[in-house]
Design a protein around this motif. Structure first.
Motif, short mmCIF file in Angstrom:
data_model
loop_
_atom_site.label_atom_id
_atom_site.label_comp_id
_atom_site.label_asym_id
_atom_site.label_seq_id
_atom_site.Cartn_x
_atom_site.Cartn_y
_atom_site.Cartn_z
N ASN A 244 29.76 85.86 44.25
CA ASN A 244 29.91 86.94 43.29
C ASN A 244 30.73 86.50 42.09
O ASN A 244 31.42 85.49 42.14
CB ASN A 244 30.59 88.14 43.95
CG ASN A 244 29.75 88.73 45.05
OD1 ASN A 244 28.54 88.77 44.95
ND2 ASN A 244 30.39 89.19 46.10
N VAL A 245 30.69 87.29 41.05
CA VAL A 245 31.56 87.08 39.90
C VAL A 245 32.87 87.81 40.19
O VAL A 245 32.86 88.98 40.55
CB VAL A 245 30.91 87.61 38.60
CG1 VAL A 245 31.88 87.52 37.44
CG2 VAL A 245 29.63 86.84 38.31
N ALA B 116 28.26 78.98 37.65
CA ALA B 116 28.42 78.72 39.09
C ALA B 116 27.14 78.08 39.65
O ALA B 116 27.21 77.12 40.43
CB ALA B 116 28.75 80.02 39.82
N LYS B 117 26.00 78.61 39.26
CA LYS B 117 24.72 78.06 39.74
C LYS B 117 24.57 76.60 39.33
O LYS B 117 24.11 75.76 40.10
CB LYS B 117 23.57 78.89 39.18
CG LYS B 117 22.21 78.45 39.65
CD LYS B 117 21.12 79.33 39.06
CE LYS B 117 19.75 78.81 39.46
NZ LYS B 117 18.69 79.58 38.82
N THR C 7 26.52 84.83 32.38
CA THR C 7 27.02 83.51 32.00
C THR C 7 27.86 82.92 33.13
O THR C 7 27.69 81.75 33.50
CB THR C 7 27.84 83.58 30.70
OG1 THR C 7 26.99 84.06 29.66
CG2 THR C 7 28.40 82.22 30.32
N ALA C 8 28.75 83.72 33.70
CA ALA C 8 29.59 83.26 34.80
C ALA C 8 28.74 82.84 36.00
O ALA C 8 28.98 81.80 36.63
CB ALA C 8 30.58 84.35 35.20
N THR D 299 31.62 82.28 41.20
CA THR D 299 32.19 81.60 42.36
C THR D 299 31.12 80.79 43.07
O THR D 299 29.93 81.11 43.01
CB THR D 299 32.81 82.59 43.37
OG1 THR D 299 31.79 83.49 43.83
CG2 THR D 299 33.95 83.39 42.74
N VAL D 300 31.56 79.71 43.69
CA VAL D 300 30.69 78.85 44.49
C VAL D 300 31.24 78.86 45.90
O VAL D 300 32.43 78.59 46.12
CB VAL D 300 30.66 77.41 43.93
CG1 VAL D 300 29.81 76.51 44.81
CG2 VAL D 300 30.14 77.41 42.49
N LEU D 301 30.41 79.20 46.85
CA LEU D 301 30.83 79.31 48.24
C LEU D 301 30.40 78.07 49.02
O LEU D 301 29.25 77.66 48.94
CB LEU D 301 30.22 80.55 48.88
CG LEU D 301 30.42 81.86 48.12
CD1 LEU D 301 29.66 82.99 48.81
CD2 LEU D 301 31.89 82.19 48.02
#
Length: 81
Positions: free
Chosen positions: A42-43, A18-19, A13-14, A49-51
């Motif tokens: 990564n979670v 992010a996606k 879900t996380a 997270t969004v880079l």
């Protein structure tokens, strides 16, 4: 990939959240005329997270843009450098 009837794990879900944020982040960067790859990371601590990778000059421009729009914190004594 899961179907509507299947349950996702909290990590899935996380990562999905992010996606889903990536297109919005790309659009925001385009509006600011900044370019850089935006990827799902990564979670961490249960959060996706969004880079964002920016050239150094673009990173300064991004920081300046945010500072001009964000409320000032009275206790900020953060150094640069």
């Amino acid at each position: 990939m899961t179907t509507a009837t299947e349950k996702r794990t909290p990590e899935e879900t996380a990562r999905c959240i992010a996606k889903n944020a990536v297109p919005d982040v790309n659009e925001a960067l385009e509006l600011m005329r900044l370019q850089g790859p935006v990827e799902v990371g990564n979670v961490q601590d249960g959060h996706g997270t969004v880079l964002i990778t920016l050239r150094s000059g673009d990173a300064y421009e991004f920081a300046r843009w945010v500072r001009m729009r964000a409320p000032r914190l009275e206790t900020s004594d953060r150094g640069h450098g």
